[in-house]
Design a protein around this motif. Structure first.
Motif, PDB file in Angstrom:
ATOM      1  N   PHE A 203       0.800  -1.235   0.000  1.00 29.33           N
ATOM      2  CA  PHE A 203       0.000   0.000   0.000  1.00 29.33           C
ATOM      3  C   PHE A 203       0.834   1.289   0.000  1.00 29.33           C
ATOM      4  CE2 PHE A 203      -3.193  -2.981   1.444  1.00 29.33           C
ATOM      5  CZ  PHE A 203      -4.381  -2.478   0.910  1.00 29.33           C
ATOM      6  N   GLU A 204       2.143   1.169   0.130  1.00 32.21           N
ATOM      7  CA  GLU A 204       2.969   2.369   0.278  1.00 32.21           C
ATOM      8  C   GLU A 204       2.813   3.321  -0.909  1.00 32.21           C
ATOM      9  OE1 GLU A 204       7.478   3.359   1.772  1.00 32.21           O
ATOM     10  OE2 GLU A 204       7.177   1.670   0.414  1.00 32.21           O
ATOM     11  N   LYS A 205       2.774   2.794  -2.107  1.00 37.83           N
ATOM     12  CA  LYS A 205       2.725   3.645  -3.301  1.00 37.83           C
ATOM     13  C   LYS A 205       1.296   3.969  -3.734  1.00 37.83           C
ATOM     14  CE  LYS A 205       7.156   2.015  -5.076  1.00 37.83           C
ATOM     15  NZ  LYS A 205       7.877   1.370  -6.203  1.00 37.83           N
ATOM     16  N   LEU A 206       0.325   3.522  -2.955  1.00 38.94           N
ATOM     17  CA  LEU A 206      -1.069   3.789  -3.287  1.00 38.94           C
ATOM     18  C   LEU A 206      -1.444   5.190  -2.805  1.00 38.94           C
ATOM     19  CD1 LEU A 206      -3.252   2.024  -4.660  1.00 38.94           C
ATOM     20  CD2 LEU A 206      -4.154   1.535  -2.394  1.00 38.94           C
ATOM     21  N   SER A 207      -1.842   6.035  -3.727  1.00 39.18           N
ATOM     22  CA  SER A 207      -2.121   7.438  -3.402  1.00 39.18           C
ATOM     23  C   SER A 207      -3.361   7.576  -2.523  1.00 39.18           C
ATOM     24  CB  SER A 207      -2.322   8.236  -4.691  1.00 39.18           C
ATOM     25  OG  SER A 207      -2.775   9.537  -4.405  1.00 39.18           O
ATOM     26  N   LEU A 208      -3.318   8.553  -1.641  1.00 41.27           N
ATOM     27  CA  LEU A 208      -4.462   8.838  -0.781  1.00 41.27           C
ATOM     28  C   LEU A 208      -5.661   9.342  -1.577  1.00 41.27           C
ATOM     29  CD1 LEU A 208      -2.564  10.608   2.141  1.00 41.27           C
ATOM     30  CD2 LEU A 208      -3.684   8.381   2.261  1.00 41.27           C
ATOM     31  N   LYS A 209      -5.413   9.858  -2.757  1.00 39.87           N
ATOM     32  CA  LYS A 209      -6.486  10.386  -3.603  1.00 39.87           C
ATOM     33  C   LYS A 209      -7.131   9.300  -4.458  1.00 39.87           C
ATOM     34  CE  LYS A 209      -4.350  14.967  -4.023  1.00 39.87           C
ATOM     35  NZ  LYS A 209      -3.831  15.987  -4.978  1.00 39.87           N
ATOM     36  N   GLU A 210      -6.502   8.122  -4.521  1.00 37.43           N
ATOM     37  CA  GLU A 210      -7.020   7.062  -5.405  1.00 37.43           C
ATOM     38  C   GLU A 210      -8.352   6.529  -4.894  1.00 37.43           C
ATOM     39  OE1 GLU A 210      -5.589   2.831  -7.420  1.00 37.43           O
ATOM     40  OE2 GLU A 210      -4.131   4.227  -6.554  1.00 37.43           O
ATOM     41  N   ASN A 211      -9.278   6.356  -5.831  1.00 40.33           N
ATOM     42  CA  ASN A 211     -10.605   5.844  -5.484  1.00 40.33           C
ATOM     43  C   ASN A 211     -10.516   4.324  -5.272  1.00 40.33           C
ATOM     44  OD1 ASN A 211     -13.174   7.037  -5.032  1.00 40.33           O
ATOM     45  ND2 ASN A 211     -13.970   5.816  -6.732  1.00 40.33           N
ATOM     46  N   ILE A 212     -11.015   3.880  -4.129  1.00 41.01           N
ATOM     47  CA  ILE A 212     -10.905   2.464  -3.751  1.00 41.01           C
ATOM     48  C   ILE A 212     -12.296   1.874  -3.610  1.00 41.01           C
ATOM     49  CG2 ILE A 212     -10.059   0.841  -2.024  1.00 41.01           C
ATOM     50  CD1 ILE A 212      -7.812   2.275  -3.412  1.00 41.01           C
ATOM     51  N   ASP A 213     -12.552   0.795  -4.337  1.00 36.35           N
ATOM     52  CA  ASP A 213     -13.809   0.053  -4.099  1.00 36.35           C
ATOM     53  C   ASP A 213     -13.485  -1.236  -3.349  1.00 36.35           C
ATOM     54  OD1 ASP A 213     -12.777  -1.742  -5.930  1.00 36.35           O
ATOM     55  OD2 ASP A 213     -14.094  -1.140  -7.560  1.00 36.35           O
ATOM     56  N   ILE A 214     -14.525  -1.933  -2.920  1.00 33.67           N
ATOM     57  CA  ILE A 214     -14.353  -3.118  -2.061  1.00 33.67           C
ATOM     58  C   ILE A 214     -13.581  -4.226  -2.775  1.00 33.67           C
ATOM     59  CG2 ILE A 214     -15.579  -4.946  -0.827  1.00 33.67           C
ATOM     60  CD1 ILE A 214     -15.663  -2.244   0.543  1.00 33.67           C
ATOM     61  N   ALA A 215     -13.870  -4.441  -4.057  1.00 28.70           N
ATOM     62  CA  ALA A 215     -13.196  -5.514  -4.804  1.00 28.70           C
ATOM     63  C   ALA A 215     -11.698  -5.239  -4.913  1.00 28.70           C
ATOM     64  CB  ALA A 215     -13.812  -5.657  -6.190  1.00 28.70           C
ATOM     65  N   TYR A 216     -11.351  -3.988  -5.212  1.00 31.82           N
ATOM     66  CA  TYR A 216      -9.929  -3.631  -5.354  1.00 31.82           C
ATOM     67  C   TYR A 216      -9.220  -3.704  -3.996  1.00 31.82           C
ATOM     68  CZ  TYR A 216      -5.758  -0.934  -6.580  1.00 31.82           C
ATOM     69  OH  TYR A 216      -4.460  -0.533  -6.789  1.00 31.82           O
ATOM     70  N   PHE A 217      -9.906  -3.266  -2.953  1.00 32.60           N
ATOM     71  CA  PHE A 217      -9.334  -3.332  -1.599  1.00 32.60           C
ATOM     72  C   PHE A 217      -9.091  -4.785  -1.194  1.00 32.60           C
ATOM     73  CE2 PHE A 217      -9.783  -2.912   3.121  1.00 32.60           C
ATOM     74  CZ  PHE A 217      -8.640  -2.143   3.319  1.00 32.60           C
ATOM     75  N   ASN A 218     -10.013  -5.662  -1.556  1.00 38.19           N
ATOM     76  CA  ASN A 218      -9.862  -7.091  -1.265  1.00 38.19           C
ATOM     77  C   ASN A 218      -8.656  -7.679  -1.987  1.00 38.19           C
ATOM     78  OD1 ASN A 218     -10.561  -9.695  -0.278  1.00 38.19           O
ATOM     79  ND2 ASN A 218     -11.598 -10.145  -2.206  1.00 38.19           N
ATOM     80  N   GLU A 219      -8.439  -7.263  -3.242  1.00 39.23           N
ATOM     81  CA  GLU A 219      -7.265  -7.730  -3.993  1.00 39.23           C
ATOM     82  C   GLU A 219      -5.975  -7.327  -3.298  1.00 39.23           C
ATOM     83  OE1 GLU A 219      -7.360  -6.363  -7.991  1.00 39.23           O
ATOM     84  OE2 GLU A 219      -9.281  -7.328  -8.471  1.00 39.23           O
ATOM     85  N   LYS A 220      -5.920  -6.109  -2.797  1.00 36.49           N
ATOM     86  CA  LYS A 220      -4.725  -5.631  -2.099  1.00 36.49           C
ATOM     87  C   LYS A 220      -4.508  -6.395  -0.791  1.00 36.49           C
ATOM     88  CE  LYS A 220      -3.270  -2.477  -4.914  1.00 36.49           C
ATOM     89  NZ  LYS A 220      -1.945  -2.638  -5.578  1.00 36.49           N
ATOM     90  N   LEU A 221      -5.601  -6.693  -0.081  1.00 35.01           N
ATOM     91  CA  LEU A 221      -5.484  -7.471   1.157  1.00 35.01           C
ATOM     92  C   LEU A 221      -4.942  -8.867   0.866  1.00 35.01           C
ATOM     93  CD1 LEU A 221      -8.765  -6.586   3.109  1.00 35.01           C
ATOM     94  CD2 LEU A 221      -6.466  -5.657   3.453  1.00 35.01           C
ATOM     95  N   GLU A 222      -5.379  -9.457  -0.235  1.00 41.41           N
ATOM     96  CA  GLU A 222      -4.885 -10.782  -0.612  1.00 41.41           C
ATOM     97  C   GLU A 222      -3.397 -10.745  -0.956  1.00 41.41           C
ATOM     98  OE1 GLU A 222      -6.272 -13.956  -0.692  1.00 41.41           O
ATOM     99  OE2 GLU A 222      -7.728 -12.924   0.577  1.00 41.41           O
ATOM    100  N   SER A 223      -2.953  -9.649  -1.539  1.00 35.64           N
ATOM    101  CA  SER A 223      -1.524  -9.494  -1.838  1.00 35.64           C
ATOM    102  C   SER A 223      -0.713  -9.423  -0.551  1.00 35.64           C
ATOM    103  CB  SER A 223      -1.289  -8.232  -2.673  1.00 35.64           C
ATOM    104  OG  SER A 223      -1.937  -8.322  -3.921  1.00 35.64           O
ATOM    105  N   VAL A 224      -1.234  -8.693   0.419  1.00 39.82           N
ATOM    106  CA  VAL A 224      -0.566  -8.623   1.733  1.00 39.82           C
ATOM    107  C   VAL A 224      -0.533 -10.004   2.370  1.00 39.82           C
ATOM    108  CG1 VAL A 224      -0.670  -7.644   4.054  1.00 39.82           C
ATOM    109  CG2 VAL A 224      -1.264  -6.222   2.084  1.00 39.82           C
ATOM    110  N   ARG A 225      -1.645 -10.718   2.271  1.00 43.04           N
ATOM    111  CA  ARG A 225      -1.729 -12.057   2.860  1.00 43.04           C
ATOM    112  C   ARG A 225      -0.674 -12.992   2.273  1.00 43.04           C
ATOM    113  NH1 ARG A 225      -7.096 -15.967   2.529  1.00 43.04           N
ATOM    114  NH2 ARG A 225      -6.183 -17.784   3.556  1.00 43.04           N
ATOM    115  N   GLU A 226      -0.495 -12.947   0.967  1.00 46.48           N
ATOM    116  CA  GLU A 226       0.516 -13.794   0.318  1.00 46.48           C
ATOM    117  C   GLU A 226       1.905 -13.467   0.846  1.00 46.48           C
ATOM    118  OE1 GLU A 226       0.165 -13.308  -3.860  1.00 46.48           O
ATOM    119  OE2 GLU A 226      -1.850 -14.184  -3.981  1.00 46.48           O
ATOM    120  N   ASN A 227       2.176 -12.205   1.043  1.00 41.50           N
ATOM    121  CA  ASN A 227       3.492 -11.806   1.562  1.00 41.50           C
ATOM    122  C   ASN A 227       3.690 -12.258   3.004  1.00 41.50           C
ATOM    123  OD1 ASN A 227       4.052 -10.581  -0.874  1.00 41.50           O
ATOM    124  ND2 ASN A 227       3.534  -8.518  -0.187  1.00 41.50           N
ATOM    125  N   VAL A 228       2.647 -12.114   3.818  1.00 37.42           N
ATOM    126  CA  VAL A 228       2.738 -12.507   5.232  1.00 37.42           C
ATOM    127  C   VAL A 228       3.023 -13.993   5.355  1.00 37.42           C
ATOM    128  CG1 VAL A 228       1.441 -12.781   7.377  1.00 37.42           C
ATOM    129  CG2 VAL A 228       1.286 -10.647   6.106  1.00 37.42           C
TER     130      VAL A 228
END
Length: 395
Positions: A203-228
């Motif tokens: 999430f570091e490079k994700l801009s605060l102005k970027e519009n986030i919907d639930i599906a996209y947020f879920n994809e990012k959470l899954e990416s974090v999960r894979e790393n963890v």
């Protein structure tokens, strides 16, 4: 011959009557003995069937007691888990600086972003691990206690567990269940640090102005999960690392036997052996494929609950602001962060009650550890828990 023939002819009716009388009497006695034996056998079989049904009922009732206890224990941990996560991932300091109009406003918002997302994901992980750990440990203890009571003796000897001729005292149970407290006090801070590092990467490079919907947020959470979950080696998965469980099994069998013989010289060391082997059993279960599958199922359930709650809060905010345009479940990341910060830790009762994999995994553990080998039972074999019956009543 003529005399015999004459005698037979003269007393023919008497001989026939006598034959019928004695033959019928003999047949009647034999039939009565057969019916009596059959009645005794059926009575014995009925008694055995009643005993088996009673034992099965007792086992099922005991299993439900363990299930209820474990569900209550999970809910009882919520406050402690929330406190540990809040301490490890607190954003109060950054918010306080923002109130005083600090010059590095953007940097502070970035830190709050990482902290709030890490807090949500750490909560899901903590709930998932706590849920399965409590289920595993209480079903191991419950199985052993039922086996001990049903066999009217102390623990039976198992090649796998090495738990033999010892009673599972309340003191040993208490020490064994301290694994849960250790995870909350030591494992959760370690988990929060791991999650935070992975959240930064995604999430570091994700801009605060970027519009986030639930599906996209879920994809990012899954990416974090894979790393963890890829942080640790293959031999010990990341959950065992957090639980600090280690197999206490020397490779050399002779050395193992010598150590066990020396340890049995004192009562304290006997308790140590039991605790070691209970932890070994837990370690083996946590390493199993069934555990990993159950973990994924519970994690997804808690994550879906979190995303549903997040969707509701986003929708509520849009309705409260009377937005005239078509309502969509998306927000700029800067507006999403305060919502993430205000979300509270919850534990949906339906997840504990209705998760199929969790219920199957729990009942299988209980059945495995209360199983009495055929040649060591004092009576007829106990019938196992009817898993289908359990699942039908739970669904």
């Amino acid at each position: 011959m003529s005399f015999v023939a004459k005698f037979g002819k003269r007393h023919k009716k008497k001989l026939i009557f006598s034959a019928i009388l004695f033959g019928g009497g003999y047949a009647t006695v034999k039939y009565s003995i057969h019916r009596f034996k059959k009645a005794l056998l059926m009575s014995s079989e009925d008694a055995d069937l009643v005993n088996k049904q009673y034992e099965k009922s007792q086992k099922l009732q005991h299993y439900y007691t363990i299930k209820k206890t474990s569900d209550e224990a999970i809910r009882g941990l919520l406050k402690s888990i929330e406190n540990q996560i809040s301490i490890a991932l607190s954003s109060d300091e950054y918010l306080e600086q923002l109130k005083h109009k600090a010059p590095n406003k953007l940097e502070l918002w970035e830190k709050i972003k990482i902290s709030s997302i890490s807090k949500c994901l750490s909560t899901i992980y903590s709930l998932t691990i706590s849920t399965i750990l409590i289920k595993v440990q209480l079903n191991i203890i419950g199985g052993y206690l039922f086996k001990s009571s049903s066999s009217e003796s102390t623990f039976l000897n198992f090649e796998k567990s090495l738990i033999s001729e010892e009673k599972l005292s309340p003191n040993i149970q208490k020490k064994y269940l301290e694994n849960i407290e250790i995870f909350v006090s030591e494992g959760i801070p370690k988990l929060c640090a791991q999650v935070k590092n992975c959240v930064v990467c995604v999430f570091e490079k994700l801009s605060l102005k970027e519009n986030i919907d639930i599906a996209y947020f879920n994809e990012k959470l899954e990416s974090v999960r894979e790393n963890v979950e890829a942080l640790n080696g293959k031999e010990i998965n990341f959950i065992n690392e957090l639980l600090n469980l280690r197999p206490n099994k020397p490779k050399d069998k002779e050395i193992n036997e010598i150590i066990l013989a020396e340890k049995k010289n004192s009562e304290n060391n006997d308790e140590g052996i039991l605790l070691d082997n209970l932890n070994n059993e837990t370690f083996d279960l946590v390493q199993s494929d069934d555990f990993i599958q159950t973990f994924c199922s519970i994690f997804d359930s808690y994550k879906n609950e979190f995303l549903n709650n997040l969707s509701s809060l986003i929708l509520k905010q849009k309705i409260d602001k009377n937005e005239s345009e078509k309502i969509s479940l998306s927000l700029p990341l800067a507006k999403l962060i305060p919502i993430l910060n205000q979300m509270k830790l919850t534990c949906d009762f339906n997840i504990l009650e209705n998760n199929l994999k969790l219920n199957i995994f729990s009942s299988n553990i209980y059945e495995a550890f209360c199983y009495v080998p055929e040649d060591r039972r004092n009576s007829d074999p106990l019938s196992g828990i009817d898993v289908n019956m359990i699942l039908k009543s739970l669904i």
